[in-house]
Design a protein around this motif. Structure first.
Motif, mmCIF file in Angstrom:
data_model
loop_
_atom_site.group_PDB
_atom_site.id
_atom_site.type_symbol
_atom_site.label_atom_id
_atom_site.label_comp_id
_atom_site.label_asym_id
_atom_site.label_seq_id
_atom_site.Cartn_x
_atom_site.Cartn_y
_atom_site.Cartn_z
ATOM 1 N N GLY A 1 46.112 54.476 40.254
ATOM 2 C CA GLY A 1 46.406 53.259 40.968
ATOM 3 C C GLY A 1 46.510 53.333 42.469
ATOM 4 O O GLY A 1 45.929 54.279 42.860
ATOM 5 N N GLY A 2 46.862 52.083 42.996
ATOM 6 C CA GLY A 2 46.955 52.049 44.292
ATOM 7 C C GLY A 2 46.995 50.953 44.946
ATOM 8 O O GLY A 2 47.395 50.105 44.215
ATOM 9 N N LEU A 3 46.657 50.741 46.102
ATOM 10 C CA LEU A 3 46.789 49.208 46.861
ATOM 11 C C LEU A 3 45.422 48.789 46.940
ATOM 12 O O LEU A 3 44.583 49.477 47.562
ATOM 13 C CB LEU A 3 47.566 49.548 48.269
ATOM 14 C CG LEU A 3 47.523 48.265 49.336
ATOM 15 C CD1 LEU A 3 48.485 47.218 48.533
ATOM 16 C CD2 LEU A 3 47.905 48.725 50.576
ATOM 17 N N GLY B 1 39.839 42.502 44.438
ATOM 18 C CA GLY B 1 39.427 43.735 44.413
ATOM 19 C C GLY B 1 39.406 44.699 42.992
ATOM 20 O O GLY B 1 39.872 43.823 42.155
ATOM 21 N N SER B 2 38.886 45.914 42.980
ATOM 22 C CA SER B 2 38.861 46.547 41.666
ATOM 23 C C SER B 2 39.602 47.938 41.762
ATOM 24 O O SER B 2 39.785 48.407 42.878
ATOM 25 C CB SER B 2 37.472 46.579 41.363
ATOM 26 O OG SER B 2 36.794 45.392 40.998
ATOM 27 N N ARG C 1 38.613 39.941 33.111
ATOM 28 C CA ARG C 1 38.902 40.544 34.183
ATOM 29 C C ARG C 1 39.022 41.915 34.046
ATOM 30 O O ARG C 1 38.599 42.878 34.879
ATOM 31 C CB ARG C 1 39.867 40.127 34.875
ATOM 32 C CG ARG C 1 39.853 38.590 35.297
ATOM 33 C CD ARG C 1 41.001 38.432 36.440
ATOM 34 N NE ARG C 1 42.332 38.504 35.652
ATOM 35 C CZ ARG C 1 43.363 39.140 36.159
ATOM 36 N NH1 ARG C 1 43.268 39.833 37.295
ATOM 37 N NH2 ARG C 1 44.475 39.102 35.611
ATOM 38 N N PHE C 2 39.673 42.601 32.953
ATOM 39 C CA PHE C 2 39.970 43.779 32.686
ATOM 40 C C PHE C 2 39.216 44.373 31.379
ATOM 41 O O PHE C 2 38.940 43.598 30.464
ATOM 42 C CB PHE C 2 41.564 44.123 32.192
ATOM 43 C CG PHE C 2 42.389 43.863 33.381
ATOM 44 C CD1 PHE C 2 41.852 43.246 34.467
ATOM 45 C CD2 PHE C 2 43.696 44.459 33.378
ATOM 46 C CE1 PHE C 2 43.070 43.326 35.614
ATOM 47 C CE2 PHE C 2 44.497 44.078 34.314
ATOM 48 C CZ PHE C 2 44.255 43.500 35.452
ATOM 49 N N THR C 3 38.771 45.804 31.491
ATOM 50 C CA THR C 3 37.965 46.404 30.382
ATOM 51 C C THR C 3 38.728 47.494 30.088
ATOM 52 O O THR C 3 38.865 48.360 30.858
ATOM 53 C CB THR C 3 36.474 46.539 30.666
ATOM 54 O OG1 THR C 3 35.938 45.025 31.072
ATOM 55 C CG2 THR C 3 35.842 46.913 29.517
ATOM 56 N N LEU D 1 41.042 51.790 31.998
ATOM 57 C CA LEU D 1 41.027 50.309 32.197
ATOM 58 C C LEU D 1 40.674 50.124 33.502
ATOM 59 O O LEU D 1 40.928 50.370 34.403
ATOM 60 C CB LEU D 1 42.785 50.098 32.366
ATOM 61 C CG LEU D 1 43.032 48.552 32.327
ATOM 62 C CD1 LEU D 1 42.548 47.963 30.899
ATOM 63 C CD2 LEU D 1 44.409 48.575 32.518
ATOM 64 N N GLN D 2 39.248 49.611 33.346
ATOM 65 C CA GLN D 2 38.671 48.812 34.479
ATOM 66 C C GLN D 2 39.178 47.364 34.869
ATOM 67 O O GLN D 2 39.165 46.636 34.010
ATOM 68 C CB GLN D 2 36.964 48.724 34.279
ATOM 69 C CG GLN D 2 36.487 48.116 35.180
ATOM 70 C CD GLN D 2 36.338 48.934 36.515
ATOM 71 O OE1 GLN D 2 36.159 50.440 36.585
ATOM 72 N NE2 GLN D 2 36.462 48.617 37.836
ATOM 73 N N MET D 3 39.948 47.325 36.112
ATOM 74 C CA MET D 3 40.410 46.214 36.336
ATOM 75 C C MET D 3 39.775 45.568 37.682
ATOM 76 O O MET D 3 39.300 45.857 38.575
ATOM 77 C CB MET D 3 41.595 46.342 36.945
ATOM 78 C CG MET D 3 42.783 47.144 35.905
ATOM 79 S SD MET D 3 44.383 47.252 36.355
ATOM 80 C CE MET D 3 44.221 48.378 37.716
ATOM 81 N N ASN D 4 38.981 44.445 37.400
ATOM 82 C CA ASN D 4 38.160 43.533 38.454
ATOM 83 C C ASN D 4 38.943 42.284 38.620
ATOM 84 O O ASN D 4 39.994 41.754 38.078
ATOM 85 C CB ASN D 4 37.106 43.172 37.810
ATOM 86 C CG ASN D 4 36.266 44.732 37.618
ATOM 87 O OD1 ASN D 4 36.116 45.552 38.120
ATOM 88 N ND2 ASN D 4 35.226 44.570 36.584
ATOM 89 N N SER D 5 38.664 41.510 39.797
ATOM 90 C CA SER D 5 39.019 40.455 40.175
ATOM 91 C C SER D 5 40.611 40.288 39.941
ATOM 92 O O SER D 5 41.298 39.546 39.746
ATOM 93 C CB SER D 5 38.760 39.337 39.447
ATOM 94 O OG SER D 5 37.227 39.227 39.470
#
Length: 115
Positions: free
Chosen positions: A9-11, A16-17, A66-68, A80-84
């Motif tokens: 996690g983070g900012l 972003g991703s 957006r998520f994979t 969990l790859q989170m894009n856009s």
């Protein structure tokens, strides 16, 4: 003693991703379903994505495309790859797993999407 530990996690700025990980450890014989949930301030915890032991996958409508979600059974780890990413994705993300027919939760990891 079985444990789930999230990381990643983070900012991040909008668009972003981030990639979240959830690692299971302990006396593990079988991991069945694994899931990602999230809880935003003032809101109920919601299911984001799930993956079965047979790799059947489901997503919340809000994250489709957006998520994979994926899992590496050899490493007892889910991703969990989170894009856009959007500001409305800001929440504490929790992993869940059914291990040895018991339910386990991680401690949560904060994801903040802001410029």
């Amino acid at each position: 003693q079985v444990q789930l530990v999230e990381s990643g996690g983070g900012l991040v700025q909008p668009g972003g991703s981030l990639r979240l990980s959830c690692a299971a450890s302990g006396s593990i014989y079988r991991i069945n379903a694994m899931k990602w949930y999230r809880q935003a301030p003032g809101k109920e915890r919601e299911l984001v994505a799930s993956i079965s032991s047979g790799d059947r996958i489901n997503y919340a409508d809000s994250v489709k495309g957006r998520f994979t979600i994926s899992r590496d059974n050899a490493k007892n780890t889910m991703y969990l790859q989170m894009n856009s990413l959007k500001p409305e994705d800001t929440a504490v993300y929790y992993c869940y797993a059914n291990i040895n027919l018991y339910d386990y939760w991680g401690q949560g990891t904060q994801v903040t999407v802001s410029s």
